[in-house]
Write a protein that holds these residues in place. Sequence first.
Motif, short mmCIF file in Angstrom:
data_model
loop_
_atom_site.label_atom_id
_atom_site.label_comp_id
_atom_site.label_asym_id
_atom_site.label_seq_id
_atom_site.Cartn_x
_atom_site.Cartn_y
_atom_site.Cartn_z
N LEU A 183 0.84 -0.91 0.11
CA LEU A 183 -0.17 -0.03 -0.21
C LEU A 183 0.94 1.59 -0.16
O LEU A 183 1.84 1.37 0.69
CB LEU A 183 -0.53 -0.25 1.75
CG LEU A 183 -1.92 1.24 1.45
CD1 LEU A 183 -2.90 1.53 0.63
CD2 LEU A 183 -2.34 1.07 3.43
N VAL A 195 -2.72 -0.10 -4.45
CA VAL A 195 -2.22 -1.60 -4.25
C VAL A 195 -1.45 -2.27 -4.84
O VAL A 195 -2.22 -2.20 -6.40
CB VAL A 195 -3.12 -2.14 -2.99
CG1 VAL A 195 -2.31 -3.52 -3.12
CG2 VAL A 195 -3.76 -2.48 -1.41
N VAL A 238 -8.57 -4.05 -1.07
CA VAL A 238 -7.39 -4.58 -1.21
C VAL A 238 -7.71 -5.69 -2.26
O VAL A 238 -6.56 -6.08 -3.69
CB VAL A 238 -6.35 -4.91 -0.39
CG1 VAL A 238 -5.45 -5.26 -0.19
CG2 VAL A 238 -6.24 -3.19 0.33
#
Length: 316
Positions: A183, A195, A238
């Motif tokens: 990140l 990410v 993510v």
Amino acid sequence: MSKPKKLENDISIIDLFDLEWEQRTGCYILHAEELTLIETSASPSIPHLLKGLENENIVPSEIKYIIVTHIHLDHAGGVGLLLKSCPNASVIVHPRGERHLADPTKLILGAKAVYGEKFDALFDPIVAVPKERLISKKDGETLKIGANRTLTFYDTPGHAKHHFSIHDSHSNGMFTGDTLGILYPISITEGEECVLPSTSPNQFDPEAMLASLRKIEQLEVATIYFGHYGKSDNPNAVYQQLRYWLPKYVQVAEEVWEETLNYSFEERVSRITTKLLTLIEAEIGIEPNDQVYKYIAFDVEICAMGIADYLVKTKS
């Protein structure tokens, strides 16, 4: 400045200034009855870690556990040096990493092969961890660090075979090291969570990485705590970014591989690096003069080495 940043759920993060860059690698403090740290970075970061503890009014002798998600030197290289200041701490590591912390000879040789002349500045000294201070945790094993706080360890290969991720019951958060990628600092990405995969040599395995992602995803965690750097409270985003970028990384590398059959390994890595950076620049909209570019460019070169190593093993 090594003043820890307070996060939610009795967690703080200390900026360890890895590579002398802000928000590159962090150490997490879990403020529990049995005080616990997660990640140490390399030895040059230990003064920042100790200063951060001092600024948090924590005496190093109070620390009970130091956990490293895996034994790559930017996560665990400083743990032996840190132990000299933490006489009551034990080190928790993946079973595959335990012997390498006790005898870091192979770790040092492997890192020198990757980083060459930069090794000393990045990682020296690497201090062995006494065997009696090492604890390994297998998949599914737990550690109670407070009346209402239990850590559960999950085997999560893909980035490395010696990698586990740690679920914290108090925060319903998962400390993922490098398994779910990197990140990039929110402060230099205009508030967007960027990410990208971390495919370092020499145990990168894309299928294992995706399997680890699925294992974490099934736990329905609320927060992902990255080794590099900080947290995301949007795990689904993510997962989505890693699922998007990981196949692209491998595809780009495979295309270069087929086009460069008579090239040296180093030349192939260079071409993979250039092609990946060009793709990232176009899709994310970054330019070489952007602050985040140096972070991404450094990582992409290491990632290219890891994918090239993977292709040597799978295409030979």
